[in-house]
Motif scaffolding. Structure first.
Motif, PDB file in Angstrom:
ATOM      1  N   LEU A   1       5.934  10.999  10.686  1.00 37.33           N
ATOM      2  CA  LEU A   1       4.723  10.047  10.876  1.00 37.33           C
ATOM      3  C   LEU A   1       4.329   9.715   9.248  1.00 37.33           C
ATOM      4  O   LEU A   1       4.699  10.046   8.446  1.00 37.33           O
ATOM      5  CB  LEU A   1       3.758  11.304  11.337  1.00 37.33           C
ATOM      6  CG  LEU A   1       3.831  11.538  12.718  1.00 37.33           C
ATOM      7  CD1 LEU A   1       2.889  12.950  13.032  1.00 37.33           C
ATOM      8  CD2 LEU A   1       3.645  10.683  13.860  1.00 37.33           C
ATOM      9  N   CYS A   2       3.169   8.880   9.290  1.00 40.73           N
ATOM     10  CA  CYS A   2       2.484   8.718   8.102  1.00 40.73           C
ATOM     11  C   CYS A   2       1.229   9.152   8.091  1.00 40.73           C
ATOM     12  O   CYS A   2       0.414   8.938   8.995  1.00 40.73           O
ATOM     13  CB  CYS A   2       2.465   7.202   7.671  1.00 40.73           C
ATOM     14  SG  CYS A   2       1.629   6.953   6.358  1.00 40.73           S
ATOM     15  N   ALA A   3       0.957  10.043   7.086  1.00 43.86           N
ATOM     16  CA  ALA A   3      -0.460  10.838   7.048  1.00 43.86           C
ATOM     17  C   ALA A   3      -1.567   9.715   6.792  1.00 43.86           C
ATOM     18  O   ALA A   3      -2.799  10.090   6.975  1.00 43.86           O
ATOM     19  CB  ALA A   3      -0.493  11.939   5.884  1.00 43.86           C
ATOM     20  N   ILE A   4      -1.406   8.568   6.196  1.00 42.54           N
ATOM     21  CA  ILE A   4      -2.276   7.630   5.945  1.00 42.54           C
ATOM     22  C   ILE A   4      -2.400   6.539   7.045  1.00 42.54           C
ATOM     23  O   ILE A   4      -3.838   6.398   7.325  1.00 42.54           O
ATOM     24  CB  ILE A   4      -1.824   6.790   4.621  1.00 42.54           C
ATOM     25  CG1 ILE A   4      -1.746   7.758   3.574  1.00 42.54           C
ATOM     26  CG2 ILE A   4      -3.000   5.831   4.386  1.00 42.54           C
ATOM     27  CD1 ILE A   4      -1.223   7.194   2.284  1.00 42.54           C
ATOM     28  N   HIS A   5      -1.532   6.334   7.700  1.00 42.40           N
ATOM     29  CA  HIS A   5      -1.588   5.365   8.808  1.00 42.40           C
ATOM     30  C   HIS A   5      -1.266   6.052  10.217  1.00 42.40           C
ATOM     31  O   HIS A   5       0.002   6.056  10.579  1.00 42.40           O
ATOM     32  CB  HIS A   5      -0.766   4.093   8.571  1.00 42.40           C
ATOM     33  CG  HIS A   5      -0.904   3.419   7.199  1.00 42.40           C
ATOM     34  ND1 HIS A   5      -0.206   3.625   6.118  1.00 42.40           N
ATOM     35  CD2 HIS A   5      -2.065   2.933   6.931  1.00 42.40           C
ATOM     36  CE1 HIS A   5      -0.593   3.213   5.030  1.00 42.40           C
ATOM     37  NE2 HIS A   5      -1.839   2.732   5.624  1.00 42.40           N
ATOM     38  N   PRO A   6      -2.218   6.655  11.033  1.00 43.38           N
ATOM     39  CA  PRO A   6      -1.980   7.350  12.058  1.00 43.38           C
ATOM     40  C   PRO A   6      -0.983   6.551  13.303  1.00 43.38           C
ATOM     41  O   PRO A   6      -0.240   7.120  14.065  1.00 43.38           O
ATOM     42  CB  PRO A   6      -3.187   7.672  12.816  1.00 43.38           C
ATOM     43  CG  PRO A   6      -4.076   7.445  11.785  1.00 43.38           C
ATOM     44  CD  PRO A   6      -3.578   6.281  10.926  1.00 43.38           C
ATOM     45  N   ARG A   7      -0.894   5.050  13.215  1.00 42.21           N
ATOM     46  CA  ARG A   7      -0.054   4.476  14.158  1.00 42.21           C
ATOM     47  C   ARG A   7       1.278   4.381  13.740  1.00 42.21           C
ATOM     48  O   ARG A   7       2.261   3.880  14.481  1.00 42.21           O
ATOM     49  CB  ARG A   7      -0.536   2.890  14.216  1.00 42.21           C
ATOM     50  CG  ARG A   7      -1.784   2.867  14.961  1.00 42.21           C
ATOM     51  CD  ARG A   7      -2.269   1.480  15.553  1.00 42.21           C
ATOM     52  NE  ARG A   7      -3.551   1.378  15.652  1.00 42.21           N
ATOM     53  CZ  ARG A   7      -4.258   0.251  15.691  1.00 42.21           C
ATOM     54  NH1 ARG A   7      -3.772  -0.943  15.350  1.00 42.21           N
ATOM     55  NH2 ARG A   7      -5.580   0.038  15.931  1.00 42.21           N
ATOM     56  N   MET A   8       1.772   4.769  12.523  1.00 38.26           N
ATOM     57  CA  MET A   8       2.946   4.708  12.218  1.00 38.26           C
ATOM     58  C   MET A   8       3.736   5.949  12.558  1.00 38.26           C
ATOM     59  O   MET A   8       3.452   6.997  12.276  1.00 38.26           O
ATOM     60  CB  MET A   8       3.135   4.655  10.385  1.00 38.26           C
ATOM     61  CG  MET A   8       2.688   3.456  10.014  1.00 38.26           C
ATOM     62  SD  MET A   8       2.865   3.485   8.179  1.00 38.26           S
ATOM     63  CE  MET A   8       4.704   3.780   7.860  1.00 38.26           C
ATOM     64  N   LYS A   9       4.881   5.766  13.327  1.00 36.74           N
ATOM     65  CA  LYS A   9       5.625   6.795  14.119  1.00 36.74           C
ATOM     66  C   LYS A   9       6.889   6.254  14.219  1.00 36.74           C
ATOM     67  O   LYS A   9       7.263   5.238  14.716  1.00 36.74           O
ATOM     68  CB  LYS A   9       4.790   7.568  15.128  1.00 36.74           C
ATOM     69  CG  LYS A   9       4.192   6.946  16.071  1.00 36.74           C
ATOM     70  CD  LYS A   9       3.740   7.510  17.331  1.00 36.74           C
ATOM     71  CE  LYS A   9       2.223   7.670  16.723  1.00 36.74           C
ATOM     72  NZ  LYS A   9       1.700   8.499  18.241  1.00 36.74           N
TER      73      LYS A   9
ATOM     74  N   VAL B   1       1.070  -1.152   0.020  1.00 39.84           N
ATOM     75  CA  VAL B   1       0.000  -0.110  -0.067  1.00 39.84           C
ATOM     76  C   VAL B   1       0.763   1.246  -0.029  1.00 39.84           C
ATOM     77  O   VAL B   1       2.093   1.072   0.404  1.00 39.84           O
ATOM     78  CB  VAL B   1      -0.807   0.099   1.068  1.00 39.84           C
ATOM     79  CG1 VAL B   1      -1.938  -1.148   1.042  1.00 39.84           C
ATOM     80  CG2 VAL B   1      -0.154   0.040   2.454  1.00 39.84           C
ATOM     81  N   PRO B   2       0.309   2.393  -0.328  1.00 37.36           N
ATOM     82  CA  PRO B   2       1.213   3.706  -0.509  1.00 37.36           C
ATOM     83  C   PRO B   2       1.293   4.099   1.104  1.00 37.36           C
ATOM     84  O   PRO B   2       0.534   3.867   1.792  1.00 37.36           O
ATOM     85  CB  PRO B   2       0.290   4.703  -1.267  1.00 37.36           C
ATOM     86  CG  PRO B   2      -0.683   3.606  -2.041  1.00 37.36           C
ATOM     87  CD  PRO B   2      -0.883   2.730  -1.108  1.00 37.36           C
ATOM     88  N   HIS B   3       2.552   4.927   1.279  1.00 31.26           N
ATOM     89  CA  HIS B   3       2.704   5.777   2.410  1.00 31.26           C
ATOM     90  C   HIS B   3       2.739   7.125   2.055  1.00 31.26           C
ATOM     91  O   HIS B   3       3.044   7.477   1.053  1.00 31.26           O
ATOM     92  CB  HIS B   3       3.676   5.093   3.159  1.00 31.26           C
ATOM     93  CG  HIS B   3       3.491   3.784   3.868  1.00 31.26           C
ATOM     94  ND1 HIS B   3       2.453   3.570   4.861  1.00 31.26           N
ATOM     95  CD2 HIS B   3       3.906   2.627   3.670  1.00 31.26           C
ATOM     96  CE1 HIS B   3       2.647   2.013   5.023  1.00 31.26           C
ATOM     97  NE2 HIS B   3       3.426   1.499   4.108  1.00 31.26           N
ATOM     98  N   ASN B   4       2.570   7.795   3.203  1.00 33.15           N
ATOM     99  CA  ASN B   4       2.730   9.317   2.919  1.00 33.15           C
ATOM    100  C   ASN B   4       3.394   9.516   4.280  1.00 33.15           C
ATOM    101  O   ASN B   4       2.838  10.418   5.340  1.00 33.15           O
ATOM    102  CB  ASN B   4       1.565  10.373   3.052  1.00 33.15           C
ATOM    103  CG  ASN B   4       1.649  11.553   2.401  1.00 33.15           C
ATOM    104  OD1 ASN B   4       2.617  12.164   2.688  1.00 33.15           O
ATOM    105  ND2 ASN B   4       0.534  12.370   2.386  1.00 33.15           N
ATOM    106  N   ILE B   5       4.922   9.883   4.080  1.00 29.50           N
ATOM    107  CA  ILE B   5       5.491  10.229   5.355  1.00 29.50           C
ATOM    108  C   ILE B   5       5.795  11.599   5.384  1.00 29.50           C
ATOM    109  O   ILE B   5       6.074  12.298   4.464  1.00 29.50           O
ATOM    110  CB  ILE B   5       7.117   9.401   5.113  1.00 29.50           C
ATOM    111  CG1 ILE B   5       6.877   7.912   4.976  1.00 29.50           C
ATOM    112  CG2 ILE B   5       7.714   9.545   6.690  1.00 29.50           C
ATOM    113  CD1 ILE B   5       8.315   7.193   4.653  1.00 29.50           C
TER     114      ILE B   5
HETATM  115 CU   LIG Z   1       1.464   4.528   5.981  1.00 29.79          CU
END
Ligand SMILES: [Cu+2]
Length: 106
Positions: free
Chosen positions: A91-99, A54-58
Motif C-alpha cells: 500500500l501507499c500511506a499517502i494515497h489510499p487507492r494505491m494497492k 509527487v512523493p509516495h510512501n510504500i
Molecule cells: Cu502514493
C-alpha cells in the motif's frame, strides 16, 4: 567440442534470463502501481520506482514481509526483498487507492 560450446551458451543464457525474472520493476505513475499483482519467489526482490511528480510512501503490514520505505521522492527507486512465502498487500500511506498484491512462493 562445438556441441559443448553450444550447451554452455544455452545454460548461461538460461541463467541470465532467470536473473532478469528475479528483479521485477514496479513503477508508480499517476498515483498507481504499474501492476495490480505480481508473483515472485521467496528471496527475490521488487524494484519500486517513483515515476510520479509527487512523493509516495510504500509499505506493507503483511506478516513476515513488513516494510516501510518512508517518503520516496520522485525519480528515485528502492529495492525490497521478500523473504517469507505468502500473500502480501503493498500500500501507499499517502494515497489510499494505491494497492497491489505480491504472491511469494517457495
Ligand atoms: Cu502514493
Amino acid at each position: 567440442m562445438r556441441q559443448l560450446i553450444l550447451i554452455t551458451f544455452i545454460v548461461l543464457t538460461g541463467f541470465s534470463m532467470g536473473a532478469l525474472a528475479a528483479s521485477l520493476t514496479i513503477h508508480q505513475q499517476g498515483r498507481k502501481f504499474s501492476s495490480d499483482s505480481v508473483s515472485i519467489k521467496a528471496g527475490e526482490k521488487l524494484t519500486f520506482v517513483n515515476d510520479d511528480t509527487v512523493p509516495h510512501n510504500i509499505y506493507s503490514a503483511s506478516s513476515g514481509n513488513e516494510f516501510n520505505l518512508g517518503s520516496q521522492a520522485p525519480g528515485t527507486s528502492t529495492d525490497v526483498t521478500f523473504t517469507e512465502a505468502g500473500d502480501v498487500q503493498v500500500l501507499c500511506a499517502i494515497h489510499p487507492r494505491m494497492k497491489m498484491a505480491v504472491k511469494i512462493t517457495n
